[in-house]
Design an enzyme around this catalytic site. Structure first.
Site, PDB file in Angstrom:
ATOM      1  N   MET A   1       0.882  -1.178   0.000  1.00  0.00           N
ATOM      2  CA  MET A   1       0.000   0.000   0.000  1.00  0.00           C
ATOM      3  C   MET A   1       0.912   1.217   0.000  1.00  0.00           C
ATOM      4  SD  MET A   1      -2.697  -1.534   2.750  1.00  0.00           S
ATOM      5  CE  MET A   1      -1.512  -2.771   3.239  1.00  0.00           C
TER       6      MET A   1
ATOM      7  N   MET B   1     -10.361  -5.163  -1.525  1.00  0.00           N
ATOM      8  CA  MET B   1     -10.374  -4.627  -0.158  1.00  0.00           C
ATOM      9  C   MET B   1     -11.820  -4.546   0.337  1.00  0.00           C
ATOM     10  SD  MET B   1      -7.233  -4.197   0.697  1.00  0.00           S
ATOM     11  CE  MET B   1      -7.659  -3.571   2.332  1.00  0.00           C
TER      12      MET B   1
HETATM   13  C1  DX5 Z   1      -5.738  -3.060   6.000  1.00  0.00           C
HETATM   14  C2  DX5 Z   1      -4.824  -4.233   5.776  1.00  0.00           C
HETATM   15  C3  DX5 Z   1      -5.369  -5.515   6.289  1.00  0.00           C
HETATM   16  C4  DX5 Z   1      -5.603  -5.536   7.781  1.00  0.00           C
HETATM   17  C5  DX5 Z   1      -6.757  -6.431   8.057  1.00  0.00           C
HETATM   18  O1  DX5 Z   1      -5.281  -1.973   5.301  1.00  0.00           O
HETATM   19  O2  DX5 Z   1      -4.551  -4.403   4.399  1.00  0.00           O
HETATM   20  O3  DX5 Z   1      -4.560  -6.614   5.883  1.00  0.00           O
HETATM   21  O4  DX5 Z   1      -4.508  -5.983   8.523  1.00  0.00           O
HETATM   22  O5  DX5 Z   1      -7.055  -6.389   9.410  1.00  0.00           O
HETATM   23  P1  DX5 Z   1      -8.452  -6.907   9.972  1.00  0.00           P
HETATM   24  O6  DX5 Z   1      -8.567  -8.373   9.597  1.00  0.00           O
HETATM   25  O7  DX5 Z   1      -8.351  -6.687  11.434  1.00  0.00           O
HETATM   26  O8  DX5 Z   1      -9.537  -6.101   9.311  1.00  0.00           O
HETATM   27 ZN    ZN Z   2      -3.608  -6.289   3.663  1.00  0.00          ZN
END
Ligand code: DX5
Ligand code: ZN
Length: 217
Positions: free
Chosen positions: A67, A136
């Site tokens: 990201m 996402m």
């Molecule tokens: C968010 C990340 C995810 C995050 C997910 O930007 O890409 O990988 O760690 O965490 P949970 O499962 O707690 O939503």
């Molecule tokens: Zn992630």
């Protein structure tokens, strides 16, 4: 087979080696590594040095979710550090096709991620070149956020596209996955589930992983 990819973002950063071992022995399939730069997303995490250090202690598949702005600049470093799959956000690169070719030329798998508001059609001319699409189900940046339900329709549409084209492509979902939401995304066609807080938030990692697996069995 559905794969479970615990996200290291929710682990205890004072003992990462032990945290990775705990999910490896608990039956995790992949290790999901969230790389954040404080620009594309508001949060900052870690870089290739951390992957390199952990790779020595783990046989897990290193699923690397970039990201970051300007991903091309860092792909080589993440591959050298031990990434087995590099996923870039379509929103971060004006030359997505070139970025994918760059990843593949280094001998690792290539994935493309889409934010909740990014339509599937950005994949139209690259879908045959990639190994995985990461949809996402939260706005990227933090663990522990609430699952955005509109992703379920998006998974259905992507699954239809993949089947029509007869492609061998994984659908990974990331954000707010737990034993309540996992069945919804598996039913729609997801086959790799990322879970951070739903796994690292529990002392008993095996039970946490098993509970997610049981929810869609
Ligand atoms: C968010 C990340 C995810 C995050 C997910 O930007 O890409 O990988 O760690 O965490 P949970 O499962 O707690 O939503
Ligand atoms: Zn992630």
């Amino acid at each position: 087979m559905i794969k479970i990819a615990p996200s290291l973002l929710s682990a205890d950063f004072s003992c990462l080696k032990e945290e990775v071992e705990s999910i490896e022995t608990a039956g995790a399939d992949w290790l999901h590594l969230d790389i954040m730069d404080g620009h594309f997303v508001p949060n900052i995490t870690f870089g290739p040095l951390v992957l390199k250090a952990l790779k020595k202690h783990s046989n897990l598949f290193f699923d690397t979710h970039l990201m970051i702005e300007n991903p091309d600049k860092y792909i080589q470093e993440f591959v050298s550090a031990g990434a087995d799959l590099i996923t870039v956000h379509a929103e971060t690169t004006p030359h997505l096709h070139r970025t994918i070719q760059n990843i593949k030329s280094l001998g690792v798998k290539a994935g493309v991620s889409l934010n909740p508001s990014t339509p599937l059609n950005v994949l139209e001319y690259v879908i045959e070149d990639i190994d995985l699409v990461l949809l996402m189900s939260v706005n990227p940046g933090f663990g522990g956020q609430k699952f955005i339900r509109s992703v379920v329709c998006k998974i259905n549409a992507l699954k239809k596209l993949i089947d029509e084209k007869n492609l061998n492509l994984s659908i990974q979902i990331d954000g707010g996955i737990n034993k309540e939401t996992a069945p919804l995304v598996v039913e729609a066609g997801a086959d790799v589930l990322v879970a951070g807080s739903a796994i690292f938030g529990h002392e008993n990692r095996k039970k946490a992983i098993d509970d997610i697996k049981k929810s869609y069995a």
